[in-house]
Write an enzyme that holds these catalytic residues in place. Structure first.
Site, PDB file in Angstrom:
ATOM      1  CB  VAL A  10      35.731  47.817  43.926  1.00  0.00           C
ATOM      2  CG1 VAL A  10      35.652  48.446  42.557  1.00  0.00           C
ATOM      3  CG2 VAL A  10      36.854  46.804  43.986  1.00  0.00           C
TER       4      VAL A  10
ATOM      5  CG  ASP B 133      42.104  35.103  43.362  1.00  0.00           C
ATOM      6  OD1 ASP B 133      41.568  34.012  43.653  1.00  0.00           O
ATOM      7  OD2 ASP B 133      41.911  36.146  43.995  1.00  0.00           O
TER       8      ASP B 133
END
Ligand SMILES: *[C@@H]1O[C@H](CO)[C@@H](O)[C@H](O)[C@H]1NC(C)=O
Ligand SMILES: *[C@@H]1O[C@H](CO)[C@@H](O)[C@H](O)[C@H]1NC(C)=O
Ligand SMILES: *[C@@H]1O[C@H](CO)[C@@H](O)[C@H](O)[C@H]1NC(C)=O
Ligand SMILES: *[C@@H]1O[C@H](CO)[C@@H](O)[C@H](O)[C@H]1NC(C)=O
Ligand SMILES: *[C@@H]1O[C@H](CO)[C@@H](O)[C@H](O)[C@H]1NC(C)=O
Ligand SMILES: *[C@@H]1O[C@H](CO)[C@@H](O)[C@H](O)[C@H]1NC(C)=O
Ligand SMILES: *[C@@H]1O[C@H](CO)[C@@H](O)[C@H](O)[C@H]1NC(C)=O
Ligand SMILES: *[C@@H]1O[C@H](CO)[C@@H](O)[C@H](O)[C@H]1NC(C)=O
Length: 910
Positions: free
Chosen positions: A721, A830
């Site tokens: 990211v 998650d």
């Protein structure tokens, strides 16, 4: 990117070559090697897979240890190769005692600290690879003693200092990768002495000064990458004499000068030429076609002028040609853009970018003969005149067609239906006329259609509802007439709809259907009439609503109070009557309201967002009354009981303050929770009125500094990211998937699927996505305060009690929304502190939907079995978050009240 990949591939090749090298030992002492290896191991503090811990045991001959190779006869260590192991620690100086070491390869670990000077003792060293670690400091001078060095790769670390002059004294050096560090100073001219050098990578450092002319001595150079530095002055023309060159990347510097106009053979082996974002000028030389191997040419954002050479058509391997934003023209002897005709000979061409040049010509009919592999044809703002040739329909693999902001005339050809793969069609800002062809409805992959600011007439095709993937439909500022075809309201993925400034009419009642995704709707400046549609209240994602300058009548529907994500509403210049519904004070995010020029009467509310509005929002109505600030007459006397109540509260408050923190916490939670319960399913909160806009690969690269390591915010299971700043100044987080990883495509799809359907104050908001064969990226809202994990588990950060509780509640609300806020529950799978991100105001947002699942009813039981993170309970059979999980969370908080701390489990449970 590509460059990097190529470099890596070649590096691996180089390293493989050397892994077989065996050096013959002279000394018989192998005890030194054992103790040096043990010393090396002892400095490794984290070994996530316990590879060294379990394998490097003294009962076993060290030559059999993982990553260790020895010379056969003397049993001395010749190679230490521990790649991709996640090892953390420093490099022990005792490594310097491995005097037979030929290859030292710690590629892709987390070693930090300085490169030890003792490395200079390794006189037999041939390969030194520290690529992708966290090493800092300068390159030790002692390294110049390793005279056998052939490969030095220190790229992607945090090295500082200058590029040492003594590198020139390494006679065998053929690969030097120092890119993606923080080296400063200039490129030493002495590098010209490394006559064996083949690969030179100094990209993404802080180098300044000029490229030394001595580079011309490097006649074996295959690749040179200097991009993203601060290099200035003229480009040394001698570079174009290095006939072995395959890759030349000088993008993103301050280089100037012209390219040589004739140079014998030029660069016969050149495959990749990147010169973008510099100050190069002059013509693109005809001789460029002598580089017959060229695949990628990127010259955007320079000052190249003169005609685009038709000789480019001779480059039979050309895949990408990017000439955007220069001063290029077309050949003066033709009215047509004849270079496009010549490019039809490049049968591998996939990407063609020519925007932002004063081309001033017609599109040739031959455009239909461009390579059938063409995916992107981007030519906005380049003074193209005349009609769109009907032959364009032959480009059946075209993904993106952008001819916007030109001077195109004529109609949109019906042959457009041939472009079956088209996803983005931008023809806005031209002078196109006649009606939108019905054939456009065949383009079932279309996601964005921008035809605004033309002279299109007739009605919107009634088949428009077939374009089921459409996200953005902009037809404003044309001369479209009749009514909106009912099928348009079938476009259930639509995010943005603009039909403003046309001659559309009729009533909206009857045909309209709820579009849950729609964020922005603009029907202003048309001839719509009838009552304001009550059904609009169901558009639960709407943040901008403009119905101004029409002939709507009747009251403002009470249902508008449901539009709690709304921040912009313009109903001005209609015939709306009745009073302003009191319930509109619930629109707490409304920042702009215009009700002027209508027939409204009664009291203007003064609470909620109305406290911030001025008289301008209400002028020219029939009989509004209210506070003087609105410049309307008062409505009558007001009871002051409210202020009395406030007065009493002031006395009670100190008493409340004496109560324990525990009770305060309960109150906070209950209030927050109840409120959210009341609003369900519309817990959606403030959403700035950013439209979902398409972001090009170019812009993404620019925004993230070409996906620079410096911009990395984090690394996830399927990619990294990056932080980036878009052209409009918005800071965003760009999640770039590593497509080489198995499952990355799936993860991207899962994430897109989920993000396309959810919108909630406590979920990370998606701004855009970018998808092409080499790349999948999702552009997300940037979260300045990072992840919850950082705040919980690092010493420099600390959360107070209120923040902790608040974060828990935020996460719980996000989950409740995912599980119950929509027709098909979404399971995150998650949830963990690293996936909970905090914005400026410390509001928590759940992110990373890479393995999320959308539960289709009745399949839920089988699907839940495949879920990921333990301890997280998905909504199986009506496990109601509000009733079961939430009280549990609450009791846990109260139980640990004196040393409250959010545990991994707790937050996972929430
Ligand atoms: C490495 O060599 C130095 C000097 O010869 C010695 O002092 C040191 O103890 C050696 N290290 C190991 C681990 O044997
Ligand atoms: C260490 O790993 C090597 C290579 O994988 C293997 O041959 C050896 O048996 C392992 N030794 C131990 C003690 O696990
Ligand atoms: C050390 O070298 C001797 C031969 O010189 C060899 O027999 C022995 O296996 C070696 N020991 C190790 C641990 O490599
Ligand atoms: C680096 O190593 C990690 C394992 O520690 C692995 O997951 C990752 O894919 C590797 N990255 C690259 C670029 O090789
Ligand atoms: C790079 O080094 C300069 C000093 O040379 C320093 O000011 C800067 O902060 C460093 N940048 C990074 C990203 O470490
Ligand atoms: C690059 O160089 C120019 C002038 O040579 C200087 O003004 C500028 O600050 C430098 N930029 C960086 C990022 O070092
Ligand atoms: C092209 O259009 C622009 C504005 O759309 C206009 O200013 C310009 O004169 C036009 N040029 C030609 C050659 O028609
Ligand atoms: C009024 O505007 C200010 C500043 O723009 C903002 O901080 C405040 O929250 C607004 N008040 C209401 C009730 O919307």
């Amino acid at each position: 990117m590509l460059m990097g990949r190529l470099f890596t591939v070649s590096l691996i090749g180089v390293l493989l070559l050397h892994s077989c090298t065996v050096s013959l030992a002279l000394s018989s002492s192998n005890f030194t090697d054992l103790s040096a290896l043990l010393a090396f191991k002892s400095e490794i503090k984290i070994d996530p897979n316990n590879i060294l811990g379990s394998n490097w045991t003294e009962t076993e001959n060290f030559c059999n240890w993982v990553g260790v190779s020895c010379s056969r006869r003397r049993q001395r260590v010749t190679a230490l190769s521990l790649r991709n192991m996640g090892l953390q620690g420093t490099i022990s100086p005792h490594v310097g005692n491995l005097s037979f070491l030929v290859k030292f390869d710690l590629y892709n670990n987390s070693f930090h600290g300085h490169l030890i000077p003792e490395i200079g003792h390794l006189r037999r060293l041939v390969v030194l690879n520290m690529h992708r670690n966290l090493m800092e400091g300068a390159i030790p001078t002692s390294l110049h003693q390793c005279q056998k060095l052939e490969v030095i790769s220190l790229s992607t670390n945090k090295f500082t200092g200058v590029i040492p002059n003594w590198l020139s004294s390494l006679p065998s050096l053929h690969t030097l990768f120092l890119g993606r560090n923080n080296f400063s100073g200039t490129i030493p001219a002495s590098l010209g002495n490394n006559s064996k050098l083949q690969w030179l990578g100094l990209e993404r450092n802080n180098l300044h000064g000029s490229i030394p002319n001595e580079i011309e001595n490097l006649q074996n150079l295959k690749g040179i990458d200097l991009h993203a530095n601060n290099l200035t002055a003229l480009i040394p023309l001698a570079i174009f004499n290095i006939s072995s060159l395959q890759i030349l990347s000088l993008s993103q510097n301050h280089l100037s000068g012209t390219l040589p106009s004739s140079f014998g053979l030029w660069l016969p082996n050149l495959e990749q030429l990147y010169l973008g974002i510099n100050y190069f000028s002059g013509n693109i030389p005809l001789y460029i076609s002598n580089c017959s191997q060229l695949k990628y040419i990127q010259l955007p954002l320079n000052q190249f002028s003169g005609p685009v050479p038709t000789s480019l058509g001779q480059l039979e391997h050309l895949q990408e040609l990017d000439l955007e934003i220069n001063q290029l023209t077309s050949q003066s002897d033709s009215l047509e853009l004849s270079f496009l005709t010549s490019l039809t000979r490049c049968r591998s061409l996939e990407k063609l970018y020519i925007s932002g040049n004063p081309l001033n010509g017609l599109l040739p009919v031959s455009i239909g003969n461009l390579s059938s592999s063409l995916q992107d044809f981007v030519a906005y703002s380049c003074q193209i005149k005349g009609p769109i040739p009907k032959e364009i329909g032959s480009l059946r693999n075209l993904n993106q067609l952008d001819l916007s902001e030109n001077n195109m005339t004529g109609s949109i050809p019906s042959t457009i239906k041939g472009m079956k793969s088209l996803q983005r069609l931008y023809l806005h800002g031209n002078q196109l006329e006649q009606s939108i062809p019905r054939e456009i409805c065949v383009l079932s992959n279309l996601g964005e259609m921008e035809l605004q600011s033309n002279r299109l007439s007739g009605s919107i095709p009634s088949c428009i509802g077939n374009l089921s993937h459409l996200l953005i439909l902009l037809l404003n500022s044309n001369s479209l007439s009749l009514s909106i075809p009912p099928s348009l309201w079938n476009l259930e993925n639509l995010l943005s709809l603009n039909l403003s400034s046309n001659s559309l009419g009729g009533s909206l009642h009857g045909n309209m259907r709820v579009l849950k995704m729609l964020q922005s709707i603009d029907l202003s400046r048309n001839k719509f009439s009838g009552n304001l549609p009550t059904i609009l209240g169901g558009f639960q994602s709407l943040s901008s609503l403009n119905l101004s300058h029409n002939s709507f009548w009747g009251p403002i529907p009470e249902s508008f109070r449901e539009l709690i994500t709304l921040d912009y509403m313009d109903l001005s210049h209609n015939n709306i009557s009745g009073s302003i519904p009191k319930s509109m004070v619930a629109l707490s995010h409304l920042q702009y309201l215009n009700l002027s020029f209508n027939n409204l009467s009664g009291e203007i509310p003064s609470e909620g967002p109305f406290a911030n509005f001025t008289a301008a929002s209400f002028v020219e109505n029939e009989a509004l009354c209210g506070l003087p600030i609105f410049q309307v007459p008062p409505c009558g006397s007001h009871s002051n009981q409210e202020s009395k109540a406030k007065f009493i509260l002031k006395f009670i408050l100190p008493a409340i303050a004496l109560m324990s923190i525990a009770i305060a916490v309960i109150v906070i939670i209950l209030i927050k929770y109840q409120k959210s319960n009341m609003e369900t399913p519309n817990t959606i909160n403030v959403l700035p009125s950013v439209e979902h806009r398409m972001i090009s690969y170019q812009e993404l690269r620019h925004a993230t500094n070409d996906f620079s390591e410096d911009n990395i915010l984090g690394v996830g299971s399927f990619g990294s990211v990056f932080k980036g700043v878009l052209f409009d100044g918005t800071t965003v987080a760009v999640k770039l998937l590593n497509l080489h990883l198995e499952g990355a495509f799936k993860s991207f799809e899962a994430e897109c699927k989920v993000l396309a359907r959810v919108r909630h104050r406590n979920l990370v908001r998606v701004i855009s996505s970018c998808s092409n064969p080499e790349l999948r990226a999702v552009v997300l809202q940037y979260m300045p305060n990072g992840s919850l994990e950082k705040w919980l588990y690092s010493h420099n950060y600390c959360l107070n009690l209120f923040q902790r509780v608040s974060i828990m509640v935020d996460v719980a609300l996000a989950l409740e929304y995912l599980h119950h806020g929509q027709s098909e529950p979404v399971v995150h799978c998650d949830l963990k502190p690293s996936n909970v991100l905090l914005d400026d105001d410390m509001v928590a947002h759940v992110g990373d939907f890479g393995i999320a699942k959308i539960l289709v009813e009745k399949k839920s039981t089988t699907q839940t079995k495949t879920l990921g993170t333990l301890g997280y309970i998905a909504p199986g059979k009506h496990l109601d978050l509000g009733k079961i999980i939430f009280p549990r969370l609450l009791s846990q908080i109260l139980y640990h009240i004196d040393h409250i701390r959010i545990h991994k489990n707790l937050i996972i449970y929430a």
